[in-house]
Design an enzyme around this catalytic site. Structure first.
Site, PDB file in Angstrom:
ATOM      1  N   TRP A  18      77.622 177.192 -65.935  1.00 22.56           N
ATOM      2  CA  TRP A  18      77.546 178.631 -66.219  1.00 22.56           C
ATOM      3  C   TRP A  18      78.529 179.006 -67.329  1.00 22.56           C
ATOM      4  CZ3 TRP A  18      81.316 182.411 -66.041  1.00 22.56           C
ATOM      5  CH2 TRP A  18      80.865 183.732 -66.190  1.00 22.56           C
ATOM      6  N   HIS A  19      79.697 178.380 -67.331  1.00 22.99           N
ATOM      7  CA  HIS A  19      80.699 178.731 -68.330  1.00 22.99           C
ATOM      8  C   HIS A  19      80.304 178.320 -69.736  1.00 22.99           C
ATOM      9  CE1 HIS A  19      83.369 179.400 -64.848  1.00 22.99           C
ATOM     10  NE2 HIS A  19      84.049 180.176 -65.675  1.00 22.99           N
ATOM     11  N   GLY A  20      79.474 177.321 -69.861  1.00 20.30           N
ATOM     12  CA  GLY A  20      79.067 176.931 -71.205  1.00 20.30           C
ATOM     13  C   GLY A  20      78.096 175.767 -71.173  1.00 20.30           C
ATOM     14  N   PHE A  30      81.284 183.542 -73.027  1.00 16.77           N
ATOM     15  CA  PHE A  30      80.407 183.151 -71.935  1.00 16.77           C
ATOM     16  C   PHE A  30      79.350 184.203 -71.655  1.00 16.77           C
ATOM     17  CE2 PHE A  30      84.636 181.262 -70.664  1.00 16.77           C
ATOM     18  CZ  PHE A  30      84.383 180.077 -71.310  1.00 16.77           C
TER      19      PHE A  30
END
Length: 397
Positions: free
Chosen positions: A234-236, A397
């Site tokens: 999710w963060h990247g 993000f």
């Protein structure tokens, strides 16, 4: 919602890895990432699922739903606000003098964190983590990792404070997003205190639906692994974020596996034992942040290789620090500001609510504090010639 997030954020990452594994040369889509898509997508998902589960009633007025989804102060970088937490304020908002005062105080604290501490620490982090790693000393590697841990906490907690403060100015009360995470005595406790809105989202909508800890020890560990891998992704859309999530999963699994041994050893609950646990937990978190900050897994591993070895403490006193972009006064301001904000965190952890105490003071005293805080930002922050504005870390993000 997930389909939209997948197309915008992960399509390029997916095609790149297909090309790498198969030897194909498929065109990699270059799609501009909409600002804040990860955050408002998760808010939409939480609303739909909570309504579906019957936990909150559906909002029948469309513009009120849009108000929930598109509140500008937390739209682009969180916190992720549950509809149930703000439903009452959306229907009937009230703004008192105390709310307004506490909102301004929270805003000033966040601005100080960002401009005085996070931006300054970020300039120094680049000197350590973006330079030639081959010539980096053990002390320099640890110092760079420590500075990044400071930068990341004060950067994102600053945005959360600013968003919460602005919300209170408009009569909307949001939950705290950080609860002094670097005072945690275990990784499990850290994730109860760090980025609470995101960690609770993954707990409620990923970990628990997978079975949580209800289906045996092995299934629990698998659920933890999947949850942290999803959190990293999710963060990247990059493997170093996945590695960061995997490392935290390993921490959690190892903590569960050694829980019985640690109970039998009975290290005690005294002052030294508590702070030893906090120091060990902070060291684990700091090592994991290296993967979060690095441009690739290889770069993170190379940097961590510099951490292992003989620690030369004299590098902290031989003038090397003064060659990194800050003079002695700059270092003094950075550490004094960080120490002051840490002291405030410790007071809050003991139940001392400074914002509420300030809000009860006469108007003149309150505004003197506000002006003093703004003056401190202007005097001690990163301003003037050579100043380079730095966006919040979580904007990416």
């Amino acid at each position: 919602d997930l389909g939209m997030l997948g197309v915008f954020k992960y399509s390029g990452f997916l095609i790149e890895n297909i090309n790498l594994l198969t030897g194909l040369n498929l065109p990699v889509p270059q799609i501009a990432l909409p600002i804040g898509i990860s955050f408002y997508t998760f808010q939409t998902i939480s609303y739909v699922l909570d309504v579906y589960r019957g936990q909150v009633p559906a909002q029948k007025t469309y513009y009120k739903y849009l108000m929930y989804l598109s509140s500008y102060h937390q739209l682009v970088a969180g916190p992720i606000v549950r509809y149930s937490d703000v439903a009452a304020e959306i229907e009937n908002r009230t703004v008192s003098v105390q709310d307004f005062s506490e909102g301004i105080t929270k805003f000033c604290v966040g601005l100080t964190k960002k401009v005085v501490v996070a931006n300054t620490a970020g300039q120094l982090v680049a000197q350590y983590m973006d330079g030639q790693l081959a010539g980096l000393s053990v002390a320099g590697a640890w110092f760079g990792a420590l500075l990044y841990a400071i930068q990341l906490y004060y950067d994102f907690s600053a945005y959360s404070d600013i968003a919460i403060g602005l919300s209170e100015l408009f009569g909307i009360r949001m939950k705290e997003n950080f609860n002094f995470p670097y005072l945690s005595r275990s990784i499990t406790e850290f994730w109860r205190r760090w980025h609470i809105s995101l960690s609770s989202f993954f707990r409620d909508y990923v970990y628990i639906p997978l079975g949580g800890n209800r289906k045996g020890a092995l299934r629990k560990q698998l659920n933890l692994l999947v949850t942290f891998l999803v959190s990293g992704l999710w963060h990247g859309a990059a493997w170093h974020y996945v590695a960061w999530g995997a490392l935290h999963a390993v921490y959690q699994i190892a903590g569960d596996a050694t829980a019985g041994l640690r109970r039998r050893c009975n290290f005690g609950q005294g002052f030294l034992a508590r702070w030893a646990r906090r120091g060990f937990t902070f060291a684990l978190v700091t090592v994991a942040w290296v993967f979060f900050r690095a441009g690739s897994v290889r770069q993170a591993v190379s940097f961590l290789g510099g951490i292992v070895g003989w620690f030369d403490p004299w590098v902290l006193t031989d003038g090397t620090l003064l060659t990194l972009g800050l003079d002695g006064w700059g270092w003094f301001v950075l550490f004094c500001a960080a120490a002051l904000l840490l002291a405030v965190d410790c007071l809050h952890a003991r139940g001392v609510r400074l914002r509420a105490a300030l809000a009860r003071q006469p108007l003149v005293y309150r505004w003197l504090v506000y002006y003093a805080a703004l003056a401190a930002v202007l005097v001690f922050g990163v301003w003037g010639p050579g100043y380079a504005a730095a966006s919040f870390v979580y904007f990416q993000f």
